[in-house]
Design a protein around this motif. Structure first.
Motif, PDB file in Angstrom:
ATOM      1  N   VAL A 127      -7.417  10.181  -3.322  1.00 31.77           N
ATOM      2  CA  VAL A 127      -7.845   8.844  -2.896  1.00 31.77           C
ATOM      3  C   VAL A 127      -6.644   7.923  -2.712  1.00 31.77           C
ATOM      4  O   VAL A 127      -6.661   7.019  -1.858  1.00 31.77           O
ATOM      5  N   LEU A 128      -5.565   8.148  -3.479  1.00 32.36           N
ATOM      6  CA  LEU A 128      -4.382   7.285  -3.364  1.00 32.36           C
ATOM      7  C   LEU A 128      -3.638   7.502  -2.037  1.00 32.36           C
ATOM      8  O   LEU A 128      -3.316   6.518  -1.358  1.00 32.36           O
ATOM      9  N   PRO A 129      -3.343   8.747  -1.616  1.00 32.94           N
ATOM     10  CA  PRO A 129      -2.751   8.917  -0.283  1.00 32.94           C
ATOM     11  C   PRO A 129      -3.634   8.372   0.831  1.00 32.94           C
ATOM     12  O   PRO A 129      -3.133   7.817   1.816  1.00 32.94           O
ATOM     13  N   TRP A 130      -4.949   8.512   0.688  1.00 30.97           N
ATOM     14  CA  TRP A 130      -5.865   7.983   1.699  1.00 30.97           C
ATOM     15  C   TRP A 130      -5.758   6.464   1.780  1.00 30.97           C
ATOM     16  O   TRP A 130      -5.863   5.872   2.859  1.00 30.97           O
TER      17      TRP A 130
ATOM     18  N   LEU B 134       0.821  -1.211   0.000  1.00 37.42           N
ATOM     19  CA  LEU B 134       0.000   0.000   0.000  1.00 37.42           C
ATOM     20  C   LEU B 134       0.855   1.261   0.000  1.00 37.42           C
ATOM     21  O   LEU B 134       0.412   2.323  -0.450  1.00 37.42           O
ATOM     22  N   LEU B 135       2.082   1.140   0.501  1.00 36.37           N
ATOM     23  CA  LEU B 135       2.985   2.292   0.520  1.00 36.37           C
ATOM     24  C   LEU B 135       3.303   2.783  -0.894  1.00 36.37           C
ATOM     25  O   LEU B 135       3.703   3.930  -1.088  1.00 36.37           O
ATOM     26  N   LEU B 136       3.121   1.904  -1.880  1.00 34.61           N
ATOM     27  CA  LEU B 136       3.373   2.300  -3.271  1.00 34.61           C
ATOM     28  C   LEU B 136       2.343   3.316  -3.766  1.00 34.61           C
ATOM     29  O   LEU B 136       2.551   3.940  -4.806  1.00 34.61           O
ATOM     30  N   ALA B 137       1.236   3.470  -3.017  1.00 36.38           N
ATOM     31  CA  ALA B 137       0.207   4.415  -3.440  1.00 36.38           C
ATOM     32  C   ALA B 137       0.736   5.840  -3.474  1.00 36.38           C
ATOM     33  O   ALA B 137       0.327   6.642  -4.333  1.00 36.38           O
ATOM     34  N   LEU B 138       1.659   6.177  -2.579  1.00 37.75           N
ATOM     35  CA  LEU B 138       2.194   7.545  -2.537  1.00 37.75           C
ATOM     36  C   LEU B 138       3.086   7.863  -3.737  1.00 37.75           C
ATOM     37  O   LEU B 138       2.859   8.868  -4.423  1.00 37.75           O
ATOM     38  N   PRO B 139       4.109   7.038  -4.039  1.00 37.54           N
ATOM     39  CA  PRO B 139       4.881   7.325  -5.263  1.00 37.54           C
ATOM     40  C   PRO B 139       4.043   7.221  -6.528  1.00 37.54           C
ATOM     41  O   PRO B 139       4.299   7.923  -7.510  1.00 37.54           O
ATOM     42  N   LEU B 140       3.013   6.368  -6.506  1.00 40.89           N
ATOM     43  CA  LEU B 140       2.122   6.264  -7.662  1.00 40.89           C
ATOM     44  C   LEU B 140       1.364   7.578  -7.864  1.00 40.89           C
ATOM     45  O   LEU B 140       1.233   8.060  -8.999  1.00 40.89           O
ATOM     46  N   ALA B 141       0.889   8.162  -6.765  1.00 43.57           N
ATOM     47  CA  ALA B 141       0.197   9.450  -6.854  1.00 43.57           C
ATOM     48  C   ALA B 141       1.145  10.540  -7.347  1.00 43.57           C
ATOM     49  O   ALA B 141       0.765  11.396  -8.158  1.00 43.57           O
ATOM     50  N   ALA B 142       2.397  10.503  -6.859  1.00 43.64           N
ATOM     51  CA  ALA B 142       3.384  11.502  -7.298  1.00 43.64           C
ATOM     52  C   ALA B 142       3.659  11.367  -8.793  1.00 43.64           C
ATOM     53  O   ALA B 142       3.811  12.377  -9.500  1.00 43.64           O
TER      54      ALA B 142
END
Length: 270
Positions: free
Chosen positions: A112-115, A36-44
């Motif tokens: 929604v991705l950081p959340w 789930l931590l990949l959601a942050l770089p994915l959002a970036a």
């Protein structure tokens, strides 16, 4: 990047770490939680290009107030979903003050991705897992009856042609549900980042996840009846189930692509 920006980023990083470590129940399923931590770089990555204002403005007050209220309420009620929401609101309070105005609506859709970058589904949403299991067992009962099989059900326990089938916690799909939402949200953003269809498709991810998990339960039950419980609960339980989930992801991707073409024709774009 200004000194103030570095302060915000450091503060958000510390707060995120505190939210992750306050309830370490997710360690039992760390292989599902840590991705789930990949959601942050994915959002970036999806938010590129990031265009920043030349001037430094105060953090967005309304978002900051929502962040503080959500964090306080989440701590009081021990709800990780509110803590994750508060962290996301704090992130937005900073981003809203620094982004060029034209990029604000597009970037807002990425929140929604950081959340989803915190394991709140597996920590807080056990009731969702229960309903996924119960409805999955009901679907097996109905499909088995339609196929002319002898099926009886009591809660999440079934007897299919004399074979006991228990739709237990491992069949709830809860551990992979949030990862599916991350992948589905990113896919929806790629297709509809500037379209009102984004929010509608985002809402469809939950029933799509339910359908995928129900098909997974049906596939495992069918394998148990055909090749025996040992086969169904072995590698097939993991890889066969993942194949069904991946298939649903492919179907969603195809649906998004077709919907995007329809929207482009409607708007008069090539």
């Amino acid at each position: 990047m200004t000194r103030r920006d570095r302060f915000w980023i450091a503060g958000l990083a510390v707060l995120a770490a505190l939210i992750w470590i306050r309830d370490r129940t997710w360690l039992r399923s760390s292989e599902d939680a840590l991705p789930l931590l990949l959601a942050l770089p994915l959002a970036a990555w999806l938010g590129r290009p990031w265009r920043w204002k030349a001037s430094v403005e105060p953090a967005h007050r309304a978002s900051l107030a929502i962040a503080m209220a959500s964090l306080a309420l989440g701590s009081a009620l021990d709800l990780n979903v509110l803590l994750a929401f508060g962290w996301t609101a704090a992130l937005w309070a900073w981003l809203r003050s620094r982004l060029e105005p034209g990029d604000v609506p597009r970037t807002f859709r990425l929140l929604v991705l950081p959340w989803m970058a915190f394991p709140w589904v597996m920590l807080d949403a056990q009731s969702i897992g229960w309903w996924f299991r119960l409805s999955g067992a009901w679907a097996v009962e109905q499909m088995g009856s339609l196929a002319g099989l002898s099926v009886s059900r009591q809660g999440t326990a079934l007897l299919v042609e004399g074979l006991p089938v228990s739709v237990d916690a491992a069949c709830s799909g809860l551990n992979v549900l949030q990862s599916l939402f991350v992948a589905g949200s990113a896919l929806a953003y790629l297709h509809f980042s500037r379209s009102p269809l984004y929010w509608w498709n985002l809402a469809l991810l939950l029933p799509a996840a339910w359908l995928a998990n129900t098909l997974r339960i049906l596939a495992i039950t069918g394998a148990a009846l055909t090749w025996g419980p040992g086969f169904a609960m072995g590698l097939f339980h993991t890889w066969g189930g993942l194949f069904v989930l991946f298939g649903m992801f492919v179907v969603c991707a195809a649906g998004f692509e077709a919907e995007q073409r329809w929207w482009n024709r409607r708007e008069g774009r090539a």
